[in-house]
Design a protein around this motif. Structure first.
Motif, short mmCIF file in Angstrom:
data_model
loop_
_atom_site.label_atom_id
_atom_site.label_comp_id
_atom_site.label_asym_id
_atom_site.label_seq_id
_atom_site.Cartn_x
_atom_site.Cartn_y
_atom_site.Cartn_z
N ASN A 1 -3.64 -5.03 -32.37
CA ASN A 1 -3.30 -4.38 -31.12
C ASN A 1 -4.37 -4.61 -30.08
O ASN A 1 -5.55 -4.59 -30.39
N ASN A 2 -3.96 -4.82 -28.88
CA ASN A 2 -4.89 -5.00 -27.77
C ASN A 2 -5.06 -3.68 -27.05
O ASN A 2 -4.39 -3.41 -26.08
N ALA A 3 -5.93 -2.84 -27.54
CA ALA A 3 -6.10 -1.51 -26.96
C ALA A 3 -7.07 -1.53 -25.80
O ALA A 3 -7.82 -0.60 -25.59
N ASN B 1 -5.07 -2.32 -18.70
CA ASN B 1 -3.92 -2.46 -17.86
C ASN B 1 -4.17 -3.41 -16.72
O ASN B 1 -5.10 -4.14 -16.77
N ALA C 1 2.00 -1.24 -20.64
CA ALA C 1 2.82 -0.27 -21.36
C ALA C 1 2.92 1.06 -20.65
O ALA C 1 1.97 1.55 -20.07
N THR D 1 -1.09 4.00 -19.69
CA THR D 1 -1.50 2.66 -19.34
C THR D 1 -2.86 2.64 -18.66
O THR D 1 -3.69 1.84 -18.97
N GLN E 1 5.39 -0.40 -24.65
CA GLN E 1 4.67 0.10 -25.81
C GLN E 1 5.09 1.55 -26.08
O GLN E 1 5.17 1.97 -27.21
N SER F 1 7.32 -0.38 -18.48
CA SER F 1 5.94 -0.83 -18.31
C SER F 1 5.78 -1.34 -16.89
O SER F 1 6.75 -1.52 -16.17
N TRP G 1 -2.96 0.14 -22.59
CA TRP G 1 -2.36 -0.95 -23.36
C TRP G 1 -2.03 -2.10 -22.43
O TRP G 1 -1.55 -1.90 -21.33
N ARG H 1 -0.38 -6.24 -22.38
CA ARG H 1 0.35 -7.32 -23.07
C ARG H 1 0.27 -8.55 -22.16
O ARG H 1 0.95 -8.62 -21.14
N TRP I 1 0.82 -6.20 -27.89
CA TRP I 1 0.24 -5.02 -27.25
C TRP I 1 -1.11 -4.76 -27.88
O TRP I 1 -1.29 -4.89 -29.07
#
Length: 176
Positions: free
Chosen positions: A1-3, A6, A15, A19, A85, A90, A121, A123, A176
């Motif tokens: 996961n790409n925490a 934004n 997400a 966000t 997410q 989003s 989050w 993406r 995400w």
């Protein structure tokens, strides 16, 4: 996961549900009362909370923090229901000229010298290019202003005082 975070200007999807949360931890003048939201909760130090909720194609970006600031969509920045997410929507920013700008002064988002948190989050839809996520520079300025971005090698970076101060691990595309 790409925490990591934004986007304000990027080729990425953001997400719904937390966000963008910018928190001042050491400045007591930024104390806020809690504000409940079904996707994310703004605590008493939260100065901005963008959940990117809304209908597909909407250009209304709502701040769910105590401040309830307004944002202006630029280019084709919009809410999208194609990816999410949390919450079913989003923020979609498909290039450098697609971004949102907040109302108010840049000082509304100043971190000061204490600890701070930026959470959310992200993406990425592409690789090999720079994605500006948060940019505090006045138009046409460079230098000591903070800037949070994804570098061409897909690493998240926090830039201030003319150098990258934090460099994270490379993010994956379409994750995400």
């Amino acid at each position: 996961n790409n925490a990591w975070l934004n986007t304000f200007s990027s080729s990425a999807t953001i997400a719904s549900g937390g966000t963008l949360t910018v928190t001042h931890r050491s400045d007591t003048s930024y104390k806020r009362r809690p504000f409940a939201n079904i996707d994310a909760v703004a605590g008493d130090n939260t100065v901005l909370l963008l959940n990117f909720d809304g209908s597909n194609g909407s250009t209304t970006f709502t701040d769910s923090s105590f401040y309830n600031r307004t944002f202006t969509a630029n280019g084709s920045a919009q809410i999208s229901t194609a990816q999410s997410q949390f919450g079913g929507a989003s923020g979609l920013f498909t290039g450098g000229s697609n971004y949102i700008t907040p109302s108010g002064s840049i000082s509304d988002y100043a971190f000061g010298t204490g600890a701070f948190t930026i959470a959310g989050w992200l993406r990425l839809n592409s690789t090999g290019q720079q994605h500006i996520l948060l940019d505090w520079r006045p138009v046409g300025s460079n230098g000591a202003y903070p800037n949070f971005y994804i570098n061409t090698d897909n690493t998240p970076r926090f830039y201030v005082n003319t150098a990258d101060q934090i460099i994270g691990s490379a993010l994956s595309v379409n994750t995400w």
